[in-house]
Design a protein around this motif. Structure first.
Motif, short mmCIF file in Angstrom:
data_model
loop_
_atom_site.label_atom_id
_atom_site.label_comp_id
_atom_site.label_asym_id
_atom_site.label_seq_id
_atom_site.Cartn_x
_atom_site.Cartn_y
_atom_site.Cartn_z
N GLY A 13 12.65 27.95 -23.31
CA GLY A 13 13.69 27.44 -24.54
C GLY A 13 14.23 26.03 -24.29
N ALA A 46 17.24 28.68 -25.46
CA ALA A 46 17.40 28.40 -26.78
C ALA A 46 17.99 29.44 -27.63
CB ALA A 46 16.00 28.19 -27.35
N SER A 101 20.76 19.36 -28.84
CA SER A 101 20.14 20.40 -29.31
C SER A 101 20.09 20.69 -30.91
CB SER A 101 20.30 21.62 -28.38
OG SER A 101 21.78 21.95 -28.98
N ILE A 109 9.84 22.34 -27.10
CA ILE A 109 9.31 22.78 -28.33
C ILE A 109 7.79 23.07 -28.30
CG2 ILE A 109 9.30 22.08 -30.86
CD1 ILE A 109 11.64 20.49 -30.62
N THR A 161 13.80 33.77 -25.68
CA THR A 161 13.74 32.49 -24.48
C THR A 161 14.99 32.44 -23.71
OG1 THR A 161 14.87 30.85 -25.78
CG2 THR A 161 12.92 31.12 -26.29
N PHE A 207 9.66 27.72 -29.30
CA PHE A 207 9.75 27.34 -27.94
C PHE A 207 9.18 27.82 -26.80
CE2 PHE A 207 14.00 26.91 -30.40
CZ PHE A 207 14.22 25.63 -30.31
N PHE A 226 12.01 32.16 -32.32
CA PHE A 226 12.28 31.40 -31.39
C PHE A 226 11.25 31.50 -30.27
CE2 PHE A 226 16.48 32.07 -33.03
CZ PHE A 226 17.05 31.08 -32.85
N ARG A 234 16.92 20.78 -33.13
CA ARG A 234 15.81 21.73 -32.75
C ARG A 234 16.14 23.02 -33.74
NH1 ARG A 234 14.25 22.37 -26.93
NH2 ARG A 234 14.34 20.28 -26.01
N TYR A 235 17.22 23.09 -34.24
CA TYR A 235 17.37 24.23 -35.44
C TYR A 235 17.67 23.81 -36.76
CZ TYR A 235 18.58 26.06 -30.68
OH TYR A 235 18.51 26.28 -29.38
#
Length: 271
Positions: free
Chosen positions: A200, A64, A27, A203, A61, A196, A192, A30-31
């Motif tokens: 979550g 996420a 993950s 993407i 979410t 997402f 978020f 994703r950030y």
């Protein structure tokens, strides 16, 4: 650490560590890669005790938000200031981090069940079940389990109990605060919901600026403050009080609608 040492909920810590490591690695992008997570307040986390802490946050979410907090918490504890750069911090994660979640959400498939092992304190929601409004009594075992988690470590909870913004704060959170007297740390997240899907997991949009602001612990008079006063304090702390609502102009509303329509077309293509 003994190989089969367990936490108060019977989870094997070695297995929990492996799950956090794997999903942390998966993950992280994703950030950091697909979207950028802006963080404020890492130094506050480092000044907290190892247990007896309750984090309260707005919710956007299902998964996420919590995953990002696991990243931010562990990165901060490994000395990183407002960044999750270099995912090596996840190799030896803090294992007494928990999050409060609806039992039906955490049982809906294999992936949520694995997530649950990473730290879920599952409860039965008293106001909603299977997408319908309900009314039922609070289970004493749920309250007891949240208290057990607070006594053991750090607990994340979403006082609104929903990803819909500006919904009322559930009074149960205030009762938990008065009962167990934790240090209460507010967190405000944004971006978020745009980046997402609701769960979550997927993407929805890239290059979104996500933000997470960790605030100073709330000052609470556990003995004398009324439940209603604590609820109001929570609303302001996580910026979900009605006074934070922004009234959109007609032009802003039209632009927002166009953006949603464009995203919907992309989602159809992806599916």
């Amino acid at each position: 650490m003994p190989l089969f040492k367990r936490n108060p909920f019977g989870h094997i810590l070695f297995l929990k560590k492996m799950i956090i490591r794997i999903f942390g690695l998966v993950s992280h992008g994703r950030y950091r890669k697909f979207n950028n997570l802006q963080i404020e307040g890492s130094e506050i986390l480092r000044n907290l005790p190892d247990s007896g802490v309750l984090f309260i946050s707005n919710h956007q979410t299902y998964f996420a938000d919590v995953a990002a907090m696991f990243h931010v918490f562990n990165a901060a504890l490994k000395g990183r200031d407002d960044t999750i750069k270099n995912v090596g911090y996840i190799w030896n994660p803090k294992l007494n981090i928990y999050f409060v979640a609806a039992g039906e959400t955490m049982k809906a498939g294999l992936l949520p069940k694995i997530f649950a092992y990473a730290g879920s304190v599952s409860i039965d929601r008293t106001w909603r079940s299977a997408g319908k409004d309900v009314k039922r009594q609070v289970k004493n075992s749920d309250i007891s389990n949240i208290g057990k988690a607070i006594n053991d470590g750090w607990v994340i909870t979403f006082p609104q109990g929903t990803t819909t913004p500006f919904r009322p704060i559930r009074r149960g959170t205030a009762h938990i605060i008065k009962t167990f007297k934790p240090i209460v740390v507010p967190i405000v997240i944004d971006g978020f919901r745009r980046s997402f899907d609701k769960k979550g997991l997927n993407i929805k949009k890239r290059n979104v600026l996500q933000s997470m602001v960790i605030k100073e612990p709330l000052e609470i008079d556990y003995e004398n403050e009324e439940i209603a006063d604590i609820v109001t304090k929570i609303e302001f702390a996580i910026e979900q009080h009605p006074s934070f609502l922004k009234v959109l102009s007609v032009k802003e509303l039209e632009e927002l609608t166009k953006e949603e329509e464009a995203l919907n077309k992309k989602r159809e293509f992806w599916s």
